[in-house]
Design an enzyme around this catalytic site. Structure first.
Site, PDB file in Angstrom:
ATOM      1  N   ASP A 160       6.736  14.584  -8.717  1.00  0.00           N
ATOM      2  CA  ASP A 160       7.092  13.901  -7.463  1.00  0.00           C
ATOM      3  C   ASP A 160       8.407  13.145  -7.652  1.00  0.00           C
ATOM      4  O   ASP A 160       8.498  11.937  -7.462  1.00  0.00           O
ATOM      5  CB  ASP A 160       5.963  12.936  -7.063  1.00  0.00           C
ATOM      6  CG  ASP A 160       6.166  12.344  -5.664  1.00  0.00           C
ATOM      7  OD1 ASP A 160       6.986  12.885  -4.900  1.00  0.00           O
ATOM      8  OD2 ASP A 160       5.512  11.336  -5.354  1.00  0.00           O
ATOM      9  N   GLN A 170       0.858  -1.172   0.000  1.00  0.00           N
ATOM     10  CA  GLN A 170       0.000   0.000   0.000  1.00  0.00           C
ATOM     11  C   GLN A 170       0.898   1.227   0.000  1.00  0.00           C
ATOM     12  O   GLN A 170       1.600   1.497   0.970  1.00  0.00           O
ATOM     13  CB  GLN A 170      -0.921  -0.005   1.223  1.00  0.00           C
ATOM     14  CG  GLN A 170      -1.791   1.237   1.278  1.00  0.00           C
ATOM     15  CD  GLN A 170      -2.883   1.145   2.338  1.00  0.00           C
ATOM     16  OE1 GLN A 170      -3.254   0.071   2.789  1.00  0.00           O
ATOM     17  NE2 GLN A 170      -3.391   2.305   2.743  1.00  0.00           N
ATOM     18  N   GLY A 171       0.882   1.929  -1.115  1.00  0.00           N
ATOM     19  CA  GLY A 171       1.691   3.144  -1.213  1.00  0.00           C
ATOM     20  C   GLY A 171       0.930   4.305  -0.596  1.00  0.00           C
ATOM     21  O   GLY A 171      -0.047   4.113   0.116  1.00  0.00           O
ATOM     22  N   ALA A 172       1.401   5.525  -0.894  1.00  0.00           N
ATOM     23  CA  ALA A 172       0.780   6.691  -0.295  1.00  0.00           C
ATOM     24  C   ALA A 172      -0.635   6.891  -0.806  1.00  0.00           C
ATOM     25  O   ALA A 172      -1.518   7.285  -0.075  1.00  0.00           O
ATOM     26  CB  ALA A 172       1.615   7.928  -0.562  1.00  0.00           C
ATOM     27  N   GLU A 173      -0.868   6.610  -2.082  1.00  0.00           N
ATOM     28  CA  GLU A 173      -2.208   6.908  -2.582  1.00  0.00           C
ATOM     29  C   GLU A 173      -2.832   5.777  -3.364  1.00  0.00           C
ATOM     30  O   GLU A 173      -3.894   5.952  -3.937  1.00  0.00           O
ATOM     31  CB  GLU A 173      -2.183   8.196  -3.413  1.00  0.00           C
ATOM     32  CG  GLU A 173      -1.167   8.185  -4.521  1.00  0.00           C
ATOM     33  CD  GLU A 173      -1.257   9.470  -5.331  1.00  0.00           C
ATOM     34  OE1 GLU A 173      -2.356  10.023  -5.402  1.00  0.00           O
ATOM     35  OE2 GLU A 173      -0.243   9.887  -5.891  1.00  0.00           O
ATOM     36  N   ALA A 174      -2.190   4.647  -3.390  1.00  0.00           N
ATOM     37  CA  ALA A 174      -2.777   3.546  -4.138  1.00  0.00           C
ATOM     38  C   ALA A 174      -2.362   2.219  -3.536  1.00  0.00           C
ATOM     39  O   ALA A 174      -1.350   2.120  -2.859  1.00  0.00           O
ATOM     40  CB  ALA A 174      -2.311   3.611  -5.598  1.00  0.00           C
TER      41      ALA A 174
END
Lengths: 238, 334
Positions: free
Chosen positions: A133, A10-14
């Site tokens: 980013d 689980q990354g920062a937004e996905a």
């Protein structure tokens, strides 16, 4: 199909899943619903980022910048399906692993990669792709020809290594020098905070960026200096 | 055992606090409040501090029940902040240090917030979101420094909220941000505003000018409550997003919110939702410690003093610009 999905992380937004799509190892990037933000805002951000990511990947392809190949975009399920590099290392982990060695040859390899990063970022900017980013977590090293070299030395064999840029969710297409300056500043800040034991890394990357092409370079440098001054010297009260 | 007194006056709050090995003996404060529609200016703020500092000092000493002779170190805010108000506290701190014959120590304001937050919440090694009228930073500790991973590219989030409160002519008492928060609770209709995240950095000035430029038109379709609500929802979503990105980048599972905007309950709530979705813990404090205070300066100074940091009197000056990552963190060994 969802039963076969294996969550990778689980990354920062996905959430990232791996699966097999049309016989190829595939990464599914699912921008799951963020309950902390207003549903309207969440929907518009998600849609925009999926679009940006897909658009920039395609644009990188024409610019000759290596990225994962795009397989499928599914707005309904908030997903992008793309090429999965099974054997890769992030530049961040590569640099952190370097710490255990003081070998001069390894440091030269880091210089080779710094030059490669500088040239690649410049190539994107020449094509008006602003990544948005740029961090070492968003750069991967992969082998051009898969080898059997042990994991700890494989990534030092720089003649067989390619740089892959990933995570274009915050990217956009823009011709302005300002955005290129901000992009460079974001990269510099990420390097200072993450790789503070290599203080010259950014200047090496920036040199490679400058020498890759002369077009507009003066304007970009001066804009970058402006952005930098805004950040570093801003009055800070309270 | 270290007993420290701290003087804080970098902005419109004047605070003096006394701390004994992490135990708070007193925490006194006065706030300079300006009329609606106006911000605080350096000269008037400094005058406010001058007029109140002796009374606050007496109050802090009385409440603590200790005598000046028992104090081990006199701490004050060296920066960052507004020059004139900072100078007022520095002069009084130097005078006390000389009168009482005690060592003096200048403290970085941001470090004060971080260490106070760690003390109160017992967060061990958190990713820190520092949000106030002058600062917006994402900070994490690594190798003897608090390193800045993300920050605002232009104005601070508190400044953005305060200035919007001025546009709406909201009261500055107890604080413009508090009044925006109360209005936002009654907001219903969401207005799409510019959303500007660059990696782990944010840009906030565009949102403010977007609203400033269209305020008359906007008020035809939206109530002031709706606008406060939309502004909070948008800027806080940006802050939570960059915090989450920094956590993923640093593989961290703790968040600490500090600074004046940190007592906003909606921000804490949004951060809490994000944390629970990724199995992380959130730490926040209330207005006694989020808002600028003297105790945080005393506590951070006491830590540095105990670790051997010393400052000769001639170096006990102030500076308006003082980066969080300029400070060598001598008191942590992880």
């Amino acid at each position: 199909m969802s039963a076969e999905l294996k969550i990778l992380k689980q990354g920062a937004e996905a959430k990232l899943y791996i699966c097999n799509y049309l016989g190829k190892p595939t990464l599914i990037k699912e921008r799951f619903k963020k309950n902390y933000r207003h549903p309207d805002l969440d929907t518009s951000i998600t849609k925009e980022r999926i679009k940006n990511e897909a658009r920039s990947i395609v644009r990188c392809k024409t610019a000759g910048v290596k990225t994962p190949a795009l397989y499928l975009v599914d707005f309904e399920r908030r997903r992008i399906y793309m090429e999965h590099f099974e054997h890769s290392i992030t530049v961040k982990d590569f640099i952190i692993n370097l710490k255990s060695t003081t070998n001069q040859g390894d440091m030269n390899t880091l210089d080779v990669y710094a030059d490669l990063i500088g040239g690649t970022v410049r190539k994107m900017h020449e094509n008006n792709i602003i990544h948005g980013d740029l961090t070492t977590s968003n750069m991967l090293l992969i082998e051009k020809d898969p080898s059997n070299i042990a994991e700890n030395t494989k990534w030092l064999n720089h003649s067989n290594i390619e740089l892959v840029i990933i995570d274009f969710g915050l990217s956009f297409i823009d011709t302005s020098v300002e955005d290129k300056g901000v992009d460079l500043y974001v990269l510099e800040r990420a390097l200072i905070s993450t790789h503070n034991d290599y203080p010259n890394l950014f200047s090496r990357i920036f040199e490679a960026y400058k020498s890759y092409s002369k077009k507009n370079i003066k304007e970009i440098i001066s804009k970058y200096e402006d952005v930098r001054a805004r950040g570093r010297k801003r009055t800070m009260v309270g | 055992m270290v007993i420290a007194i701290g003087f804080e006056g970098s902005a419109n709050k004047l605070g003096i606090g006394i701390v004994k090995d992490g135990e708070i003996l007193s925490n006194c404060r006065r706030t300079y409040i300006t009329p609606p529609g106006e911000g605080f200016l350096p000269r008037e703020t400094a005058e406010h501090h001058q007029q109140n500092i002796h009374e606050v000092l007496q109050e802090a000493l009385d409440q603590s029940g200790i005598t000046p002779q028992e104090i081990d170190v006199v701490c004050y805010t060296k920066g960052p902040g507004m020059g004139a108000p900072l100078t007022v506290c520095a002069i009084v701190a130097r005078t006390c240090a000389l009168l009482w014959n005690k060592p003096i120590l200048g403290v970085n304001h941001c470090i004060g917030h971080i260490e106070m937050g760690r003390l109160i919440t017992k967060a061990n090694n958190p990713t820190v979101l520092y949000v106030s009228g002058g600062n917006t930073q994402i900070i994490a500790y690594s190798r003897q420094r608090y390193r800045i991973f993300g920050e605002t590219l232009d104005i601070a989030v508190g400044n953005c909220l305060d200035r919007f409160a001025r546009v709406l002519k909201l009261s500055n008492a107890p604080s413009p941000g508090y009044n925006i928060e109360q209005m936002a609770k009654k907001g219903k209709k969401y207005l799409h505003l510019p959303y500007c995240v660059k990696g782990m950095d944010v840009s906030l000035s565009g949102i403010l000018s977007y609203m400033e430029d269209r305020i008359d038109e906007l008020l035809k379709d939206y109530t002031p409550e709706d606008l406060c609500y939309s502004l909070q929802e948008t800027v806080f979503a940006m802050l939570v997003e960059i915090t989450e990105r920094a956590m993923a980048h640093c593989a961290s599972d703790e968040v600490l919110i500090v600074g004046g905007v940190g007592c906003n309950e909606r921000l804490q709530e949004m951060m809490g939702v994000m944390c629970s979705e990724r199995g992380a813990n959130i730490f926040a404090t209330d207005e006694r410690f989020c808002i600028d205070n003297g105790v945080m300066i005393a506590h951070a100074g006491a830590l540095a003093h105990a670790a051997g940091t010393r400052m000769p009197l001639e170096h006990a000056t102030v500076t308006q610009r003082y980066r969080t990552d300029d400070v060598l963190v001598t008191w942590r060994d992880d």
